[in-house]
Design a protein around this motif. Structure first.
Motif, short mmCIF file in Angstrom:
data_model
loop_
_atom_site.label_atom_id
_atom_site.label_comp_id
_atom_site.label_asym_id
_atom_site.label_seq_id
_atom_site.Cartn_x
_atom_site.Cartn_y
_atom_site.Cartn_z
N GLY A 1 0.82 -1.20 0.00
CA GLY A 1 0.00 0.00 0.00
C GLY A 1 0.85 1.25 0.00
O GLY A 1 2.07 1.22 0.19
N ALA A 2 0.19 2.39 -0.22
CA ALA A 2 0.87 3.68 -0.28
C ALA A 2 0.71 4.42 1.05
O ALA A 2 -0.32 4.33 1.71
CB ALA A 2 0.30 4.52 -1.42
N PHE A 3 1.74 5.13 1.44
CA PHE A 3 1.79 5.88 2.68
C PHE A 3 2.16 7.33 2.37
O PHE A 3 2.87 7.61 1.40
CB PHE A 3 2.85 5.29 3.62
CG PHE A 3 2.51 3.95 4.19
CD1 PHE A 3 2.29 3.79 5.56
CD2 PHE A 3 2.46 2.81 3.39
CE1 PHE A 3 1.99 2.55 6.10
CE2 PHE A 3 2.16 1.57 3.92
CZ PHE A 3 1.92 1.44 5.28
N GLU A 4 1.72 8.24 3.23
CA GLU A 4 2.16 9.62 3.10
C GLU A 4 3.66 9.68 3.41
O GLU A 4 4.15 9.03 4.32
CB GLU A 4 1.40 10.53 4.07
CG GLU A 4 -0.12 10.53 3.88
CD GLU A 4 -0.83 9.43 4.65
OE1 GLU A 4 -0.13 8.56 5.25
OE2 GLU A 4 -2.06 9.41 4.66
N GLY B 1 10.93 11.27 8.29
CA GLY B 1 9.75 12.10 8.11
C GLY B 1 8.75 11.83 9.21
O GLY B 1 8.57 10.68 9.62
N TRP B 2 8.11 12.88 9.70
CA TRP B 2 7.11 12.73 10.77
C TRP B 2 6.06 13.81 10.59
O TRP B 2 6.38 14.96 10.29
CB TRP B 2 7.77 12.78 12.14
CG TRP B 2 8.55 14.04 12.43
CD1 TRP B 2 8.13 15.13 13.15
CD2 TRP B 2 9.88 14.34 11.99
NE1 TRP B 2 9.11 16.09 13.19
CE2 TRP B 2 10.20 15.64 12.49
CE3 TRP B 2 10.84 13.66 11.24
CZ2 TRP B 2 11.43 16.25 12.25
CZ3 TRP B 2 12.06 14.28 11.00
CH2 TRP B 2 12.34 15.54 11.50
N LEU B 3 4.82 13.43 10.76
CA LEU B 3 3.74 14.37 10.46
C LEU B 3 2.48 13.96 11.21
O LEU B 3 2.00 12.84 11.03
CB LEU B 3 3.45 14.34 8.95
CG LEU B 3 2.26 15.15 8.44
CD1 LEU B 3 2.53 16.64 8.55
CD2 LEU B 3 1.95 14.76 6.99
N TRP C 1 -0.10 9.91 13.83
CA TRP C 1 1.19 10.30 13.28
C TRP C 1 1.64 9.40 12.13
O TRP C 1 1.57 8.17 12.20
CB TRP C 1 2.25 10.25 14.36
CG TRP C 1 2.19 11.42 15.29
CD1 TRP C 1 1.34 11.60 16.34
CD2 TRP C 1 3.00 12.59 15.25
NE1 TRP C 1 1.56 12.80 16.95
CE2 TRP C 1 2.58 13.44 16.30
CE3 TRP C 1 4.05 13.02 14.42
CZ2 TRP C 1 3.18 14.68 16.55
CZ3 TRP C 1 4.64 14.24 14.67
CH2 TRP C 1 4.21 15.06 15.72
N VAL C 2 2.14 10.05 11.09
CA VAL C 2 2.94 9.41 10.04
C VAL C 2 4.40 9.49 10.50
O VAL C 2 4.88 10.58 10.83
CB VAL C 2 2.79 10.15 8.70
CG1 VAL C 2 3.76 9.60 7.66
CG2 VAL C 2 1.35 10.09 8.22
#
Length: 269
Positions: free
Chosen positions: A45-48, A187-189, A197-198
Motif C-alpha cells: 500500500g501507499a503511505f504519506e 519524516g514525521w507528520l 502520526w505518520v
C-alpha cells in the motif's frame, strides 16, 4: 546467483512478528542488499511521505541541474543542506516550487524508476504518497555505483547530506546499524484530521560489515514516539534478514504426491 525475493520476504515476515504495531497503526518495510541484489518486502500500500520526500525533491533539483549542464547553484545548495540536514520545511517548499511541484517530482521519479509514488497536491509536498519498494528504488539510485540517472557528483552530494543529519533527527533506520555508518532521512507528520502520526525513515546502514538499503513507512501511530519505536524495531527486523548466521530462507513445501495409477479411483465416462 540472486536469492529469490519471496524467500527473504518470508524471513522478514517472520522477523516482523516480534515488532509491536500499535492499534490502528500500519507499517510497510523494504530492504535490499546492494551487493547481491537480494531484497525483501513486508506490507504494501501507499503511505504519506512526510519529510522523506525531501530526498526525492533533491534528486529532482539535481537532475534539472544536470540537464542544464551545470552544478547546483549556491542558492539550491543552501536550501538542500537545510532541507536534508535539518528537515527545514521552508527550504523544501522553495525547492518544490523550483522543480514545478508535483509535476516536476513525478517526472524525476519516473526517470529514477519509481512507479508507485505520486506528488502531493499544490504546495503539500509532505502528502506525497509512496511505497516502501519505491523508496528502496530511490535509495538504489542514490547509493548505487552505476546506471543511475544521477551522475557521480549528484549521488555523492545526496549521500553527504544524508550522512550529516542534525542531532535529534538521527533516529530511524540508523538503529539497525552496528556502528556509526549510516545515511538517512526521516519524516514525521501529525494528520490534522485524526491527530495520528505518520513516521517514516529511509536510508543506508552498515551492519555486519555490509551495506543495506532500508525503507520503513508507517501511519496511524498514536504518538510520534510510538512511531519512532515502531520504525526502529522494523528496521532492525529488516536488517536481521541478512545478518550472518541468519536462518536460511524456508523451503517451499513439497507438492502433494499424486496417487499411483493403481490406487487412483475410477472415473465413469
Amino acid at each position: 546467483m540472486r536469492e529469490p525475493v519471496a524467500d527473504r520476504g518470508a524471513l522478514l515476515g517472520a522477523a516482523m512478528r516480534s515488532v509491536a504495531v500499535g492499534d490502528g497503526a500500519a507499517v510497510s518495510v523494504a530492504v535490499r542488499d546492494p551487493a547481491s541484489g537480494a531484497c525483501a518486502r513486508y506490507g504494501d500500500g501507499a503511505f504519506e511521505t512526510a519529510s522523506i520526500v525531501k530526498v526525492g525533491i533533491l534528486a529532482a533539483v539535481l537532475l534539472r541541474a544536470q540537464d542544464a549542464g551545470r552544478p547546483p547553484s549556491a542558492r539550491e545548495r543552501t536550501y538542500a543542506a537545510a532541507m536534508i540536514g535539518h528537515s527545514d520545511n521552508d527550504a523544501a517548499s522553495a525547492l518544490w516550487r523550483g522543480i514545478g511541484g508535483a509535476a516536476g517530482l513525478d517526472a524525476a521519479h519516473r526517470r529514477l524508476g519509481l512507479t508507485g509514488t505520486t506528488g502531493g497536491e499544490g504546495p503539500l509536498w509532505g502528502l506525497t504518497r509512496t511505497t516502501a519498494a519505491d523508496q528502496v528504488t530511490l535509495l538504489r539510485q542514490v547509493f548505487g555505483t552505476a546506471g543511475s540517472p544521477l551522475d557521480a557528483a549528484s549521488r555523492a552530494y545526496v549521500q553527504e547530506l544524508m550522512g550529516r543529519i542534525a542531532q535529534g533527527q538521527d533516529w530511524g533506520v540508523s538503529a539497525a546499524a552496528d556502528g556509526s555508518a549510516w545515511a538517512l532521512k526521516n519524516g514525521w507528520l501529525p494528520r490534522g484530521t485524526t491527530g495520528l502520526w505518520v513516521v517514516n525513515s529511509i536510508g543506508r546502514v552498515t551492519a555486519g560489515g555490509a551495506d543495506r538499503l532500508v525503507a520503513v513507512l508507517s501511519h496511524g501511530n498514536a504518538t510520534k514516539e510510538e512511531g519512532v519505536l515502531l520504525v526502529e524495531e522494523a528496521a532492525r527486523a529488516a536488517v536481521s534478514v541478512f545478518a550472518p548466521g541468519a536462518p536460511p530462507p524456508p523451503s517451499p513445501p513439497p507438492p502433494p504426491s499424486s496417487p499411483s495409477p493403481a490406487a487412483a479411483p475410477s472415473v465413469s465416462g
